[in-house]
Design a protein around this motif. Sequence first.
Motif, PDB file in Angstrom:
ATOM      1  N   TRP A  54       8.280   8.696   3.226  1.00  0.00           N
ATOM      2  CA  TRP A  54       7.214   8.116   3.881  1.00  0.00           C
ATOM      3  C   TRP A  54       7.688   8.017   5.339  1.00  0.00           C
ATOM      4  CZ3 TRP A  54       3.062   6.956   1.415  1.00  0.00           C
ATOM      5  CH2 TRP A  54       3.113   6.693  -0.142  1.00  0.00           C
ATOM      6  N   ARG A  55       8.971   8.233   5.828  1.00  0.00           N
ATOM      7  CA  ARG A  55       8.960   8.375   7.386  1.00  0.00           C
ATOM      8  C   ARG A  55       8.411   9.355   8.021  1.00  0.00           C
ATOM      9  NH1 ARG A  55      12.377  10.585  10.830  1.00  0.00           N
ATOM     10  NH2 ARG A  55      13.130   9.178  12.673  1.00  0.00           N
ATOM     11  N   SER A  56       8.461  10.512   7.364  1.00  0.00           N
ATOM     12  CA  SER A  56       7.760  11.801   7.985  1.00  0.00           C
ATOM     13  C   SER A  56       6.153  11.570   8.465  1.00  0.00           C
ATOM     14  CB  SER A  56       7.949  12.970   6.982  1.00  0.00           C
ATOM     15  OG  SER A  56       7.238  12.739   6.006  1.00  0.00           O
ATOM     16  N   GLY A  57       5.643  10.690   7.817  1.00  0.00           N
ATOM     17  CA  GLY A  57       4.329  10.287   8.078  1.00  0.00           C
ATOM     18  C   GLY A  57       3.878   9.499   9.369  1.00  0.00           C
ATOM     19  N   ARG A 113       7.414   1.430   5.298  1.00  0.00           N
ATOM     20  CA  ARG A 113       8.266   1.130   5.893  1.00  0.00           C
ATOM     21  C   ARG A 113       8.509  -0.263   6.141  1.00  0.00           C
ATOM     22  NH1 ARG A 113       5.503   0.976  11.585  1.00  0.00           N
ATOM     23  NH2 ARG A 113       4.702  -0.789  10.606  1.00  0.00           N
ATOM     24  N   ASP A 114       7.373  -1.094   5.881  1.00  0.00           N
ATOM     25  CA  ASP A 114       7.313  -2.534   5.970  1.00  0.00           C
ATOM     26  C   ASP A 114       8.219  -3.195   4.862  1.00  0.00           C
ATOM     27  OD1 ASP A 114       5.739  -2.236   8.215  1.00  0.00           O
ATOM     28  OD2 ASP A 114       3.954  -3.123   7.450  1.00  0.00           O
ATOM     29  N   ARG A 115       7.640  -2.609   3.740  1.00  0.00           N
ATOM     30  CA  ARG A 115       8.561  -2.872   2.595  1.00  0.00           C
ATOM     31  C   ARG A 115      10.050  -2.671   2.703  1.00  0.00           C
ATOM     32  NH1 ARG A 115       9.715   0.890  -1.985  1.00  0.00           N
ATOM     33  NH2 ARG A 115      10.649  -0.178  -3.479  1.00  0.00           N
ATOM     34  N   LEU A 127       0.902  -1.107  -0.015  1.00  0.00           N
ATOM     35  CA  LEU A 127       0.149  -0.059  -0.053  1.00  0.00           C
ATOM     36  C   LEU A 127       0.733   1.166  -0.062  1.00  0.00           C
ATOM     37  CD1 LEU A 127      -2.572  -1.100   2.616  1.00  0.00           C
ATOM     38  CD2 LEU A 127      -2.794  -1.174  -0.001  1.00  0.00           C
ATOM     39  N   GLN A 128       0.382   2.167  -0.515  1.00  0.00           N
ATOM     40  CA  GLN A 128       1.121   3.812  -0.605  1.00  0.00           C
ATOM     41  C   GLN A 128       0.695   4.282   0.692  1.00  0.00           C
ATOM     42  OE1 GLN A 128       3.207   4.774  -3.208  1.00  0.00           O
ATOM     43  NE2 GLN A 128       2.914   2.521  -3.407  1.00  0.00           N
ATOM     44  N   THR A 129       1.152   3.661   1.861  1.00  0.00           N
ATOM     45  CA  THR A 129       1.067   4.517   3.147  1.00  0.00           C
ATOM     46  C   THR A 129       2.311   4.281   3.854  1.00  0.00           C
ATOM     47  OG1 THR A 129       0.550   2.509   4.383  1.00  0.00           O
ATOM     48  CG2 THR A 129      -1.334   3.548   3.442  1.00  0.00           C
TER      49      THR A 129
END
Length: 302
Positions: free
Chosen positions: A196-199, A134-136, A127-129
């Motif tokens: 992504w980390r900033s989210g 992070r998991d990827r 997913l684009q979350t």
Amino acid sequence: MDLARALKEYVAYLAVERGSAANTVEAYGRDLLRYTTYLAQQGISQPAQVMRSDVERYLQALSSLELASSSVERATSAIKGFHRFMVAEQICDSHPAVDIPLPKKPDRLPDVISPQQAAALLDQPFLQTSASQRDRTILEVLYGCGLRVSELCGLDLQNVLLTDEVLRVYGKGSKERIVPIMGTAACALQEYLEQWRSGLVRSHVTHENASAVFLNVRGGRISRQSVHSLVEKYGRVAGLMGLHPHTLRHSFATHMLQGGADLRVVQELLGHSDISTTQLYTHVDRTHVRMAYMGAHPRAHS
């Protein structure tokens, strides 16, 4: 001094004077608490009361619990170290575990997945979350760099040197090593850090946790338990039931050797102090060796 007090002093000694890794101190403390609790149930509270037969009975009871051989070995080492410490500190004169041998390790080969299974795991849709990306990235780094889970969870931003294509990793005993990061693992990590980390960042977390590369949804450093869970989850989606993070480390080593990497190089990448540990991976894929022999040797076919 009773055993309970001696145990507290020994744990403090491991942490402060020996400088043992936090995970080691925790594991030894847990093992020895179980040991001293067992002795207390036998009416033994003083170090001088412990006899060799008491230690042997406890270890037999431990073995009957069907624990992993590595867990029994660690518990035995902890007990021997505890009694050695009490003698050295003149808490008591006797060392009842001095000549008790460590249990022999079985010749168990580590689990590995094939390169095709690794591709199925890593190329599945994410997913684009922030959490999914992070998991990827975690999966890519575990397989692409051969890190231990504790090393991945302890990774800080200042130890990611993507320009130089390396990670600065702190392994067992806080030993530092430099691990290359290239290809899809480097791309995934760079994208995660930039987009992504900033989210996942939260303003209320401590500075120590804020420096972590991999964050949980509350903004703190991701835990080993969470990494175990997500690896198992994505493995199940890819048809790899019961996938463990250490399997990705084993697979990294095996695939490196199959690809022609020198054994000493793989030893350095994994952070093994003894090359005999790394040599285990040369025996993992016996099918690979057999097929190579069958295809190359002129007298392989009768």
